[in-house]
Design a protein around this motif. Structure first.
Motif: not given
Length: 302
Positions: A8-15
């Motif tokens: 469901p994510f279009q790119e790598d995530v950083n939170i």
């Protein structure tokens, strides 16, 4: 073999997050990396988050970054007068409309991170717009330190939206629930198991709150003790200004609470309840997700 998994994510995530706890109950405050929410009101934004970005909730609340009883909050711009910040609450099942332990932690966080201008000693007011309405927190403030040192006592009290006794039937299926302000607030959120000492106003009384999808609160539960105070008040066990101490059956931590004003909420007689407790920092995180990591999107072992 080609995997059929669709992220469901279009790119790598950083939170990034700041971690706190109130009376043992965790709070994960999301500070950066979350997508922008559409909507004019906080209820609009809460609905948009649920419909479009629920996979972010699972990413941060579920394993391997969280656990079955994790709790979080996303800060948003408020849309009511008197609010310094807006808050959307996250848990294992979805999105709370109110959370007392989170309000206590957020009151301190707002002071420590400069979200309230010109804090005053010995106490500073912080307006927190929750999905249920405007909640006022009052944070013990000790000037002269830096960062979280200024709030070292951790003590916060808050006055929530009106609490009222809707019905005293014990079986959920027999009661059709409504709310005078919004249908989005009309649902049964949790069950509070008590020691049966409602009528013993001079004694400490213990309870355990089970909410969402069988999530167990480690704290005495801010909204839970507000409900218990309303119940005790309208049954004549306590009067206005009469404080009671509530103990968590899970950790032994305590909140104090009292009814401070009788008001109306729609057709119901209600009370404004003041709850007091302490919140503390436990750390900070930067969470990442590589899109190819199928387990990293979140799972729960129950």
């Amino acid at each position: 073999m080609t995997s059929s998994f669709q992220s469901p994510f279009q790119e790598d995530v950083n939170i990034s997050t700041i971690e706190m706890h109130t009376a043992g109950e965790p709070l994960r405050i999301i500070t950066s990396g979350f997508p922008q929410l559409n909507g004019t009101t906080i209820l609009d934004k809460r609905k948009y988050l649920k419909e479009h970005f629920d996979h972010y909730r699972k990413l941060l609340m579920f394993e391997p970054r969280g656990h079955f009883d994790m709790y979080g909050v996303l800060l948003v711009a408020p849309d009511v007068d008197g609010a310094d910040i807006g808050a959307i609450f996250l848990h294992n099942e979805g999105y709370s409309t109110m959370c007392g332990h989170a309000v206590i932690a957020l009151g301190r966080y707002a002071i420590d991170h400069g979200l309230v201008k010109n804090p005053t000693s010995p106490e500073t007011r912080v307006g927190i717009q929750c999905p249920c309405g405007l909640v006022e927190a009052f944070v013990e403030y000790q000037p002269g330190g830096s960062g979280c040192e200024e709030g070292r006592t951790g003590a916060v009290r808050f006055q929530s939206v009106p609490s009222f006794l809707f019905a005293s039937e014990a079986v959920k299926s027999t009661v059709s629930i409504s709310h005078p302000d919004s249908d989005d607030l009309a649902f049964l959120y949790g069950t509070i198991i008590t020691d049966g000492k409602d009528a013993f106003s001079d004694k400490v009384t213990a309870n355990v709150c089970v909410f969402a999808d069988r999530q167990v609160d480690r704290s005495p539960t801010g909204s839970g003790v507000s409900a218990r105070i309303a119940l005790q008040y309208f049954k004549g066990h306590i009067g206005l200004g009469q404080s009671r101490t509530f103990e968590s059956g899970a950790t032994g931590s305590v909140f104090t609470a009292k009814a401070v004003q009788e008001v109306t909420c729609g057709e119901f007689k209600a009370v404004v309840v003041e709850v007091g407790g302490k919140a503390f920092y436990t750390g900070g995180n930067t969470f990442t997700l590589e899109r190819e990591d199928t387990l990293g999107h979140g799972f729960l072992v129950q």
